[in-house]
Design an enzyme around this catalytic site. Sequence first.
Site, short mmCIF file in Angstrom:
data_model
loop_
_atom_site.label_atom_id
_atom_site.label_comp_id
_atom_site.label_asym_id
_atom_site.label_seq_id
_atom_site.Cartn_x
_atom_site.Cartn_y
_atom_site.Cartn_z
N SER A 145 0.84 -1.20 0.00
CA SER A 145 0.00 0.00 0.00
C SER A 145 0.88 1.26 0.00
CB SER A 145 -0.97 -0.04 1.17
OG SER A 145 -2.12 0.76 0.89
N LYS A 197 -22.96 15.94 8.87
CA LYS A 197 -21.91 16.28 9.82
C LYS A 197 -21.60 15.12 10.76
CE LYS A 197 -19.03 19.16 11.79
NZ LYS A 197 -17.80 19.57 11.08
#
Length: 327
Positions: A145, A197
């Site tokens: 990765s 949110k």
Amino acid sequence: MNKKQIIGMTVAAALFIIIGVSSVISNTFSQKSLEKSMEEAISLTGGFDFDAPIKDYIAVVDVVGTIQEQVETGIFDTPAGYQHVTTLEYIDELIDDSNNKGILLYVDSPGGTVYESEELYMKLEEYKEKTGRPVWDYMAHYAASGGYMVSMPSDRIYANPNTVTGSIGVIMSGYDLTGLYEKLGMRYISITSGKNKDSSQMTEEQIAIYQSQVDECYESFVKKVSDGRNMPVEEVKKLADGRTYTAKQAKENGLIDEIGTYDDMKAEMSRELGTYEFYQPKSKVSMLNELFSGVSALIPKSEAQVLKETAEEKESGVLMYYAEQLQ
């Protein structure tokens, strides 16, 4: 008072002044020396002592451990693992040193955060652009990765026969604790300025929002591999489904150049660049670090601490170029 007495008193006064001035100077230097020693003893940021050879050399840059934000350590802690800010500063030093003839990037990492992985990638690109010097890459146990991505500026990539690499992809993860809250009789409350949110209970819309961010980072990752390995983007995407590869599989798919030992690579790099001198800076470790480095390890952690650290390390909700390892 006769002439001899006057001379004697003058000499005595002069000696008194000289001794007084010397004492002040001595005390000043002693105080500064003590302050410097104390500063070194309680240093909080670690770092490297850059003391490179005054002849041609190849610099070893370690990327060992999770690639993440560098945090300050206390006086009883010993810095461990990858040190992000320190590594960037080290590469800056190499850029300005004409005796440096190249970088050997030693990678033993499962990756880490997108932010720090990208910063290291860009710093290595800057090194090559400003100096025109080569970067060679060696993959040890793990170069997956983000650990694979930071290898992309390299001119040549070697891997140990037992290296695990690849895992080209992005992950963002977190915990859904609603079931646990219900069992404990707890209710989570949040007051927000907008419906997206609070993501403690993910909606389909929120999943789509975060998926778009993951996809954007993924496209950036694939482009870097395409550029670094001189492969078409579509060919990279066939390999970039998040899976890891053995060294043999990686070479067959064009993700690395050679399979060999670290010593084999160093010998080849030395012959190619014409210098057999390798340099690796020493980490700064304060006196108090050395004295108390083992103390914290003797104190057992509570279950709450272990759970908290695990959540912060791997399930933070931060975009990651990170390869999950089997436990």
